[in-house]
Design a protein around this motif. Structure first.
Motif, PDB file in Angstrom:
ATOM      1  N   LYS A   1     -26.642  -7.811  -7.062  1.00  0.00           N
ATOM      2  CA  LYS A   1     -25.186  -7.998  -7.157  1.00  0.00           C
ATOM      3  C   LYS A   1     -24.641  -7.919  -8.580  1.00  0.00           C
ATOM      4  O   LYS A   1     -23.518  -7.520  -8.789  1.00  0.00           O
ATOM      5  CB  LYS A   1     -24.816  -9.360  -6.567  1.00  0.00           C
TER       6      LYS A   1
ATOM      7  N   GLY B   1     -19.731  -5.293  -6.407  1.00  0.00           N
ATOM      8  CA  GLY B   1     -19.886  -5.062  -4.974  1.00  0.00           C
ATOM      9  C   GLY B   1     -21.340  -4.827  -4.593  1.00  0.00           C
ATOM     10  O   GLY B   1     -21.689  -4.852  -3.410  1.00  0.00           O
TER      11      GLY B   1
ATOM     12  N   TYR C   1     -23.415  -9.727   9.112  1.00  0.00           N
ATOM     13  CA  TYR C   1     -24.228  -9.607   7.897  1.00  0.00           C
ATOM     14  C   TYR C   1     -24.484 -11.018   7.410  1.00  0.00           C
ATOM     15  O   TYR C   1     -23.545 -11.725   7.042  1.00  0.00           O
ATOM     16  CB  TYR C   1     -23.413  -8.787   6.906  1.00  0.00           C
TER      17      TYR C   1
ATOM     18  N   ASN D   1     -20.760 -11.674   6.139  1.00  0.00           N
ATOM     19  CA  ASN D   1     -19.811 -10.574   6.133  1.00  0.00           C
ATOM     20  C   ASN D   1     -19.779 -10.016   7.550  1.00  0.00           C
ATOM     21  O   ASN D   1     -20.697 -10.263   8.342  1.00  0.00           O
ATOM     22  CB  ASN D   1     -20.222  -9.491   5.128  1.00  0.00           C
TER      23      ASN D   1
ATOM     24  N   ARG E   1     -19.327  -6.691   8.424  1.00  0.00           N
ATOM     25  CA  ARG E   1     -19.444  -5.222   8.397  1.00  0.00           C
ATOM     26  C   ARG E   1     -20.727  -4.901   7.657  1.00  0.00           C
ATOM     27  O   ARG E   1     -21.351  -5.778   7.052  1.00  0.00           O
ATOM     28  CB  ARG E   1     -18.208  -4.616   7.726  1.00  0.00           C
TER      29      ARG E   1
ATOM     30  N   GLY F   1     -23.264  -3.991   4.901  1.00  0.00           N
ATOM     31  CA  GLY F   1     -23.269  -4.195   3.455  1.00  0.00           C
ATOM     32  C   GLY F   1     -23.403  -2.868   2.744  1.00  0.00           C
ATOM     33  O   GLY F   1     -24.125  -1.975   3.181  1.00  0.00           O
ATOM     34  N   ASP F   2     -22.707  -2.775   1.638  1.00  0.00           N
ATOM     35  CA  ASP F   2     -22.716  -1.570   0.816  1.00  0.00           C
ATOM     36  C   ASP F   2     -23.191  -2.017  -0.561  1.00  0.00           C
ATOM     37  O   ASP F   2     -22.508  -2.832  -1.183  1.00  0.00           O
ATOM     38  CB  ASP F   2     -21.270  -1.038   0.784  1.00  0.00           C
ATOM     39  N   PRO F   3     -24.368  -1.641  -1.045  1.00  0.00           N
ATOM     40  CA  PRO F   3     -25.125  -0.441  -0.695  1.00  0.00           C
ATOM     41  C   PRO F   3     -26.335  -0.643   0.218  1.00  0.00           C
ATOM     42  O   PRO F   3     -27.075   0.322   0.422  1.00  0.00           O
ATOM     43  CB  PRO F   3     -25.619   0.034  -2.066  1.00  0.00           C
ATOM     44  N   GLU F   4     -26.566  -1.843   0.780  1.00  0.00           N
ATOM     45  CA  GLU F   4     -27.794  -2.029   1.553  1.00  0.00           C
ATOM     46  C   GLU F   4     -27.914  -1.021   2.704  1.00  0.00           C
ATOM     47  O   GLU F   4     -29.000  -0.505   2.990  1.00  0.00           O
ATOM     48  CB  GLU F   4     -27.872  -3.440   2.154  1.00  0.00           C
TER      49      GLU F   4
HETATM   50  N1  GLY Z   1     -23.606  -5.447  -0.928  1.00  0.00           N
HETATM   51  C1  GLY Z   1     -22.837  -6.591  -0.699  1.00  0.00           C
HETATM   52  C2  GLY Z   1     -21.735  -6.415   0.246  1.00  0.00           C
HETATM   53  O1  GLY Z   1     -21.596  -5.394   0.886  1.00  0.00           O
HETATM   54  O2  GLY Z   1     -20.969  -7.347   0.380  1.00  0.00           O
END
Ligand code: GLY
Ligand code: AMP
Length: 431
Positions: free
Chosen positions: A210, A222, A265, A281, A283, A285-288
């Motif tokens: 992070k 993010g 998430y 979360n 939705r 995760g970005d970038p996972e």
């Molecule tokens: N990678 C963390 C997020 O999508 O919140």
């Protein structure tokens, strides 16, 4: 089947790539999309924060399925609006999306469901919040209650910085701040698909990075990179998270009359006192998800609907984010990106776009703080990592920066909450 993907980041490019490989998907739209999604999906303009506009578009393009990528439209009720038009949508209702939209609400659900999480209190006034800072003690954890693009959290041992964070969170009349206990131990992101029938399907666990700098230094972002699976994770982690976190949360949301469906998430810390939820979360995760989908061999629409359990390729996947100069505070945008084809030509590498667009000359230029997510698979994490960084070295964007320690074998377990960052008070900023 015609699929509409809503959003414009690396997550949406990864979703479009997986959908383009799904035999059931005959037509793909990504709105508003980016320069990368435009190669796979028809780009259409869209104000994603307007639920009516999302539903109007789903109707206009006759989408058989709408997948909503980011949290903003979900929290605003876009999934409700699409379903109200009689159309299928992957994503929770606004009532269920409060699990991400309000940290105080998520804590209340976790308490009611018996889900292990950090002790916390929320406040609308500065003085009682400061009293709680001293009661919980350092390292201090201060969170803005609403959406903040992953940047609304301050973790610091410096009391003055913590006090400044509290004040910065409580600037407006509706603002609320959460003060919570510090969690030590490595962080894990575990995503579960929750079908409309309430079935829970976990995906591979991943680890995000992070903070902006190597060695987990600098402000939160993010997410600067991720890898999956986690060679160091305790055996049985995924079923334990489903049993102690995901299922009780899904059950509690149903009990409240606001059932959750879509992607849940769980951001987890594996602390010295056991597993704790850091955040929910609603939705991908970005970038996972860029790394996770790189290993998925089952058609994505079958997995989202619960028709098929996911089957994963052996090996590992990694994604490294290339960010614009000045990200996360004030990214400088509009610069040309060179070397995309050379990077994408490497075996096992996908150059996923995040903040990119084509300018009037047809050049691809940066248009967001996180610009590209270089994603690679390999038989082992080391080989995936080697390919990803080789691809990164082929790309040039003036002043860009990236972390060099994503998936670094010498610090695999330490890309975590155990290191207290150098602080920085973060309020909503541009991605
Ligand atoms: N990678 C963390 C997020 O999508 O919140
Ligand atoms: P969040 O937006 O709640 O996911 O927080 C962003 C990041 O802040 C997390 O990924 C952690 O690295 C860190 N963080 C949040 N809460 C805590 C906590 N209670 N203890 C330690 N680190 C935390």
């Amino acid at each position: 089947m015609k699929v509409l993907v809503v959003g414009s980041g690396g997550r949406e490019h990864a979703l479009c790539l997986a959908l383009s490989l799904d035999p059931a998907v005959t037509s793909l739209v990504c709105a508003p999309g980016n320069a990368g999604t435009a190669d796979l999906a028809e780009p259409l303009p869209l104000d994603v924060s307007d639920p009516d506009a999302v539903a109007d578009l789903a109707e206009a393009v006759h989408a058989d399925l709408t997948i909503i990528g980011p949290e903003v439209p979900l929290v605003a009720g876009a999934a409700d609006e699409v379903r109200a038009r009689g159309l299928r949508c992957f994503g929770p209702s606004a009532a269920a999306a409060r699990l991400e939209g309000s940290k105080a609400f998520a804590k209340d659900v976790m308490r009611a469901a018996g889900v292990p999480t950090a002790a916390s209190r929320d406040h609308t006034e500065v003085e009682p919040a400061l009293a709680d800072l001293d009661e919980f003690g350092p390292p201090y954890v201060v969170k803005y209650d609403g959406l903040a693009a992953g940047k609304g959290v301050t973790v610091t041992t410096d009391r003055n910085a913590a006090v400044a964070a509290v004040r910065s969170c409580l600037r407006g009349p509706d603002d609320r701040v959460v003060i919570e206990e510090y969690l030590d131990g490595p962080e894990v992101s575990l995503f579960a698909i929750v079908t409309e029938a309430g079935t829970v399907v976990p995906l591979l666990p991943a680890q995000d990075h992070k903070r902006v700098g190597d060695g987990d230094t600098g402000p939160n972002t993010g997410g600067m990179g991720a890898y999956t699976p986690l060679p160091w994770a305790p055996r049985g982690l995924t079923p334990e998270v489903v049993r102690t976190v995901i299922q009780p949360t899904v059950d509690e949301m149903a009990r409240r009359g606001t059932p959750f469906s879509g992607l849940l998430y769980a951001g987890l810390a594996l602390t010295s006192r056991g597993l704790r939820v850091v955040e929910f979360n609603v939705r991908f995760g970005d970038p996972e998800v860029q790394a996770i989908l790189a290993l998925l061999s089952t058609p994505l629409t079958d997995v989202l609907s619960g028709r098929s359990a996911p089957v994963w390729q052996a090996g590992a996947a990694i994604t490294v984010v290339i960010a614009a100069p000045g990200y996360p505070k004030s990214p400088k945008l509009g610069d040309p990106i060179i070397g995309l084809d050379a990077a994408g030509a490497l075996t096992g590498v996908d150059v996923l776009h995040a903040g990119t667009r084509r300018d009037t000359d047809g050049r691809i230029v940066s248009s967001g703080g996180r610009v590209l997510c270089i994603t690679a698979i390999g038989s082992h994490l080391e080989s995936a990592r080697g390919s990803a960084y080789e691809a990164v070295s082929r790309i040039s964007l003036a002043g860009a920066h990236y972390r060099t320690d994503i998936g670094d074998p010498s610090r695999l377990r330490t890309a975590t909450a155990t290191d207290v960052p150098r602080g920085g008070t973060n309020r909503p900023e541009s991605e």
